[in-house]
Design a protein around this motif. Structure first.
Motif, PDB file in Angstrom:
ATOM      1  N   PRO A  52      64.390 -40.533   6.088  1.00  0.00           N
ATOM      2  CA  PRO A  52      64.061 -39.214   5.548  1.00  0.00           C
ATOM      3  C   PRO A  52      65.219 -38.217   5.687  1.00  0.00           C
ATOM      4  O   PRO A  52      65.002 -37.019   5.575  1.00  0.00           O
ATOM      5  N   PHE A 112      76.656 -40.836  13.087  1.00  0.00           N
ATOM      6  CA  PHE A 112      75.352 -40.678  12.458  1.00  0.00           C
ATOM      7  C   PHE A 112      74.812 -41.967  11.832  1.00  0.00           C
ATOM      8  O   PHE A 112      73.632 -42.064  11.548  1.00  0.00           O
ATOM      9  N   ARG A 135      61.060 -33.710   1.909  1.00  0.00           N
ATOM     10  CA  ARG A 135      60.835 -34.124   3.288  1.00  0.00           C
ATOM     11  C   ARG A 135      59.508 -33.567   3.802  1.00  0.00           C
ATOM     12  O   ARG A 135      58.743 -34.261   4.478  1.00  0.00           O
ATOM     13  N   HIS A 157      58.087 -44.133   6.156  1.00  0.00           N
ATOM     14  CA  HIS A 157      58.969 -43.101   5.596  1.00  0.00           C
ATOM     15  C   HIS A 157      60.416 -43.258   6.068  1.00  0.00           C
ATOM     16  O   HIS A 157      61.275 -42.495   5.682  1.00  0.00           O
ATOM     17  N   CYS A 215      68.941 -45.772  15.203  1.00  0.00           N
ATOM     18  CA  CYS A 215      67.640 -45.624  15.867  1.00  0.00           C
ATOM     19  C   CYS A 215      66.507 -45.727  14.862  1.00  0.00           C
ATOM     20  O   CYS A 215      65.543 -46.446  15.078  1.00  0.00           O
ATOM     21  N   HIS A 216      66.613 -45.012  13.748  1.00  0.00           N
ATOM     22  CA  HIS A 216      65.537 -45.045  12.746  1.00  0.00           C
ATOM     23  C   HIS A 216      65.320 -46.460  12.211  1.00  0.00           C
ATOM     24  O   HIS A 216      64.182 -46.893  12.037  1.00  0.00           O
ATOM     25  N   ASN A 245      66.069 -31.593  13.032  1.00  0.00           N
ATOM     26  CA  ASN A 245      65.164 -30.791  13.873  1.00  0.00           C
ATOM     27  C   ASN A 245      65.093 -31.360  15.281  1.00  0.00           C
ATOM     28  O   ASN A 245      64.675 -32.505  15.453  1.00  0.00           O
ATOM     29  N   VAL A 286      62.753 -38.201  22.328  1.00  0.00           N
ATOM     30  CA  VAL A 286      64.043 -38.854  22.602  1.00  0.00           C
ATOM     31  C   VAL A 286      64.776 -38.069  23.701  1.00  0.00           C
ATOM     32  O   VAL A 286      64.933 -36.858  23.593  1.00  0.00           O
ATOM     33  N   THR A 312      61.284 -32.329  16.244  1.00  0.00           N
ATOM     34  CA  THR A 312      60.654 -33.607  15.897  1.00  0.00           C
ATOM     35  C   THR A 312      61.259 -34.758  16.705  1.00  0.00           C
ATOM     36  O   THR A 312      60.873 -35.906  16.532  1.00  0.00           O
ATOM     37  N   CYS A 340      71.401 -38.915  22.572  1.00  0.00           N
ATOM     38  CA  CYS A 340      72.287 -38.424  21.507  1.00  0.00           C
ATOM     39  C   CYS A 340      73.513 -37.728  22.098  1.00  0.00           C
ATOM     40  O   CYS A 340      74.636 -38.006  21.713  1.00  0.00           O
ATOM     41  N   ASP A 354      71.702 -47.261  19.366  1.00  0.00           N
ATOM     42  CA  ASP A 354      70.452 -46.515  19.537  1.00  0.00           C
ATOM     43  C   ASP A 354      70.679 -45.024  19.398  1.00  0.00           C
ATOM     44  O   ASP A 354      69.744 -44.265  19.228  1.00  0.00           O
ATOM     45  N   ARG A 355      71.957 -44.613  19.517  1.00  0.00           N
ATOM     46  CA  ARG A 355      72.174 -43.185  19.513  1.00  0.00           C
ATOM     47  C   ARG A 355      72.597 -42.640  18.159  1.00  0.00           C
ATOM     48  O   ARG A 355      72.696 -41.427  18.000  1.00  0.00           O
ATOM     49  N   SER A 356      72.825 -43.486  17.197  1.00  0.00           N
ATOM     50  CA  SER A 356      73.120 -42.947  15.865  1.00  0.00           C
ATOM     51  C   SER A 356      71.803 -42.709  15.137  1.00  0.00           C
ATOM     52  O   SER A 356      70.813 -43.395  15.386  1.00  0.00           O
TER      53      SER A 356
HETATM   54  C1  HEC Z   1      66.760 -42.582  19.500  1.00  0.00           C
HETATM   55  C2  HEC Z   1      66.016 -42.448  18.285  1.00  0.00           C
HETATM   56  C3  HEC Z   1      66.361 -41.411  17.236  1.00  0.00           C
HETATM   57  C4  HEC Z   1      67.604 -40.923  16.899  1.00  0.00           C
HETATM   58  C5  HEC Z   1      68.949 -41.235  17.532  1.00  0.00           C
HETATM   59  C6  HEC Z   1      67.397 -40.034  15.783  1.00  0.00           C
HETATM   60  N1  HEC Z   1      66.078 -39.988  15.441  1.00  0.00           N
HETATM   61 FE1  HEC Z   1      65.259 -38.958  13.863  1.00  0.00          FE
HETATM   62  N2  HEC Z   1      63.412 -39.471  14.465  1.00  0.00           N
HETATM   63  C7  HEC Z   1      63.103 -40.205  15.603  1.00  0.00           C
HETATM   64  C8  HEC Z   1      61.694 -40.077  15.890  1.00  0.00           C
HETATM   65  C9  HEC Z   1      60.948 -40.708  17.070  1.00  0.00           C
HETATM   66  C10 HEC Z   1      61.151 -39.248  14.875  1.00  0.00           C
HETATM   67  C11 HEC Z   1      59.697 -38.761  14.750  1.00  0.00           C
HETATM   68  C12 HEC Z   1      58.818 -39.810  14.140  1.00  0.00           C
HETATM   69  C13 HEC Z   1      58.397 -39.505  12.744  1.00  0.00           C
HETATM   70  O1  HEC Z   1      58.847 -38.552  12.111  1.00  0.00           O
HETATM   71  O2  HEC Z   1      57.555 -40.264  12.246  1.00  0.00           O
HETATM   72  C14 HEC Z   1      62.246 -38.910  13.983  1.00  0.00           C
HETATM   73  C15 HEC Z   1      62.100 -38.165  12.829  1.00  0.00           C
HETATM   74  C16 HEC Z   1      63.121 -37.758  12.000  1.00  0.00           C
HETATM   75  C17 HEC Z   1      62.976 -37.060  10.739  1.00  0.00           C
HETATM   76  C18 HEC Z   1      61.656 -36.694  10.060  1.00  0.00           C
HETATM   77  C19 HEC Z   1      61.056 -35.466  10.696  1.00  0.00           C
HETATM   78  C20 HEC Z   1      61.843 -34.223  10.352  1.00  0.00           C
HETATM   79  O3  HEC Z   1      62.386 -33.599  11.265  1.00  0.00           O
HETATM   80  O4  HEC Z   1      61.966 -33.865   9.172  1.00  0.00           O
HETATM   81  C21 HEC Z   1      64.247 -36.781  10.286  1.00  0.00           C
HETATM   82  C22 HEC Z   1      64.632 -36.054   9.018  1.00  0.00           C
HETATM   83  C23 HEC Z   1      65.189 -37.314  11.270  1.00  0.00           C
HETATM   84  N3  HEC Z   1      64.475 -37.917  12.277  1.00  0.00           N
HETATM   85  C24 HEC Z   1      66.569 -37.197  11.188  1.00  0.00           C
HETATM   86  C25 HEC Z   1      67.446 -37.615  12.185  1.00  0.00           C
HETATM   87  C26 HEC Z   1      68.873 -37.315  12.212  1.00  0.00           C
HETATM   88  C27 HEC Z   1      69.610 -36.507  11.163  1.00  0.00           C
HETATM   89  C28 HEC Z   1      69.369 -37.887  13.341  1.00  0.00           C
HETATM   90  C29 HEC Z   1      70.793 -37.861  13.872  1.00  0.00           C
HETATM   91  C30 HEC Z   1      71.423 -36.560  14.058  1.00  0.00           C
HETATM   92  C31 HEC Z   1      68.269 -38.568  14.009  1.00  0.00           C
HETATM   93  N4  HEC Z   1      67.123 -38.370  13.288  1.00  0.00           N
HETATM   94  C32 HEC Z   1      68.413 -39.327  15.165  1.00  0.00           C
HETATM   95  C33 HEC Z   1      63.999 -40.935  16.341  1.00  0.00           C
HETATM   96  C34 HEC Z   1      65.391 -40.781  16.321  1.00  0.00           C
END
Ligand code: HEC
Ligand code: HEC
Ligand code: HEC
Ligand code: HEC
Length: 156
Positions: free
Chosen positions: A139, A107, A147, A133, A119-120, A61, A68, A64, A73, A113-115
């Motif tokens: 997640p 991914f 989720r 979580h 990052c997570h 999404n 960033v 969410t 990314c 920081d960009r994968s």
């Molecule tokens: C630079 C940091 C960063 C990157 C890169 C990143 N995320 Fe996140 N992600 C976050 C943040 C900040 C949140 C929101 C915080 C929370 O949910 O508590 C989040 C939340 C989420 C969530 C939970 C909310 C939802 O949408 O269901 C999912 C799933 C998720 N990320 C998947 C991904 C995926 C798949 C990618 C790669 C394509 C990705 N993230 C890349 C920082 C990042």
């Protein structure tokens, strides 16, 4: 492998540069506002499909991830600007590949920081209380229902 990849990326850049005038012309002809088009597409969840099993599909999404910056990314200019599919350059679809040109590393690269995974993991390490979580493969690798439940739980 890396060399070929960089060469391809450079080639994509050259093509983008030479293709610009005709792109501008076609945009005028169809009269579509590109910014509005991008905005519309970003409201919809994107399902990133696994080459191995649908159980590994991941829903991403943009909504969410508003905190960033886009370029974190979308870090490299592709054939049609920055907002192209990651797989335009990360073309190697081998599961668990260690090569930088793979979608798997795009991914999951650990020290980036960009994968997604990189990052997570950093966020969870820095602020474990805020991101309980973000553990293991969650997640990202979980059913949509699981989720949604996890998100509701995190908001409490
Ligand atoms: C630079 C940091 C960063 C990157 C890169 C990143 N995320 Fe996140 N992600 C976050 C943040 C900040 C949140 C929101 C915080 C929370 O949910 O508590 C989040 C939340 C989420 C969530 C939970 C909310 C939802 O949408 O269901 C999912 C799933 C998720 N990320 C998947 C991904 C995926 C798949 C990618 C790669 C394509 C990705 N993230 C890349 C920082 C990042
Ligand atoms: C922050 C998000 C995120 C986390 C955490 C994450 N992944 Fe992924 N993973 C993705 C995305 C995005 C894809 C691309 C969609 C796909 O191919 O299934 C993916 C795909 C995969 C694939 C399939 C590759 C293919 O070619 O189809 C495997 C295997 C995988 N992940 C393993 C793992 C394992 C094991 C973990 C936990 C240690 C993990 N991932 C954690 C985002 C994540
Ligand atoms: C956390 C990472 C992340 C951030 C931040 C992010 N995106 Fe994305 N975006 C993605 C991923 C992953 C995809 C799916 C790419 C693919 O299909 O390989 C995507 C897809 C897109 C697409 C669709 C491309 C296509 O395939 O047609 C557009 C447009 C886009 N993003 C624009 C933006 C804009 C504008 C911003 C900033 C406001 C932004 N994105 C921020 C990760 C991100
Ligand atoms: C126009 C080509 C291009 C596009 C599109 C692209 N990348 Fe990359 N990517 C590269 C190149 C070239 C490298 C290697 C050099 C570098 O690290 O900048 C790379 C490296 C990476 C790395 C570091 C991998 C490692 O092993 O350290 C990650 C993570 C990454 N990209 C994620 C993404 C994500 C996520 C997307 C889509 C939202 C994306 N890339 C789109 C060209 C691209």
């Amino acid at each position: 492998m890396k060399k070929i990849f960089l060469l391809l990326a450079a080639l994509a850049l050259c093509m983008a540069a030479t293709a610009q005038p005709s792109n501008a012309a076609s945009a005028k002809e169809t009269a579509v506002d590109p910014v509005r088009e991008i905005g519309k597409r970003m409201n919809d969840p994107i399902v990133l499909k696994s080459s191995v099993s649908p159980l590994l599909n991941v829903t991403f999404n943009h909504n969410t991830h508003r905190s960033v910056p886009c370029r974190t990314c979308h870090h490299e200019e592709g054939s049609n600007g920055y907002y192209v599919s990651c797989s335009e350059c990360h073309q190697n679809t081998e599961p668990r590949s260690q090569d930088v040109d793979s979608t798997f590393q795009a991914f999951h690269a650990k020290d980036s920081d960009r994968s997604c995974y990189g990052c997570h993991t950093k966020m969870a390490e820095a602020r474990p209380a805020d991101f309980p979580h973000f553990t293991n493969c969650r997640p990202c690798h979980m059913s949509n229902e699981a989720r949604a439940a996890a998100r509701a739980e995190a908001r409490k």
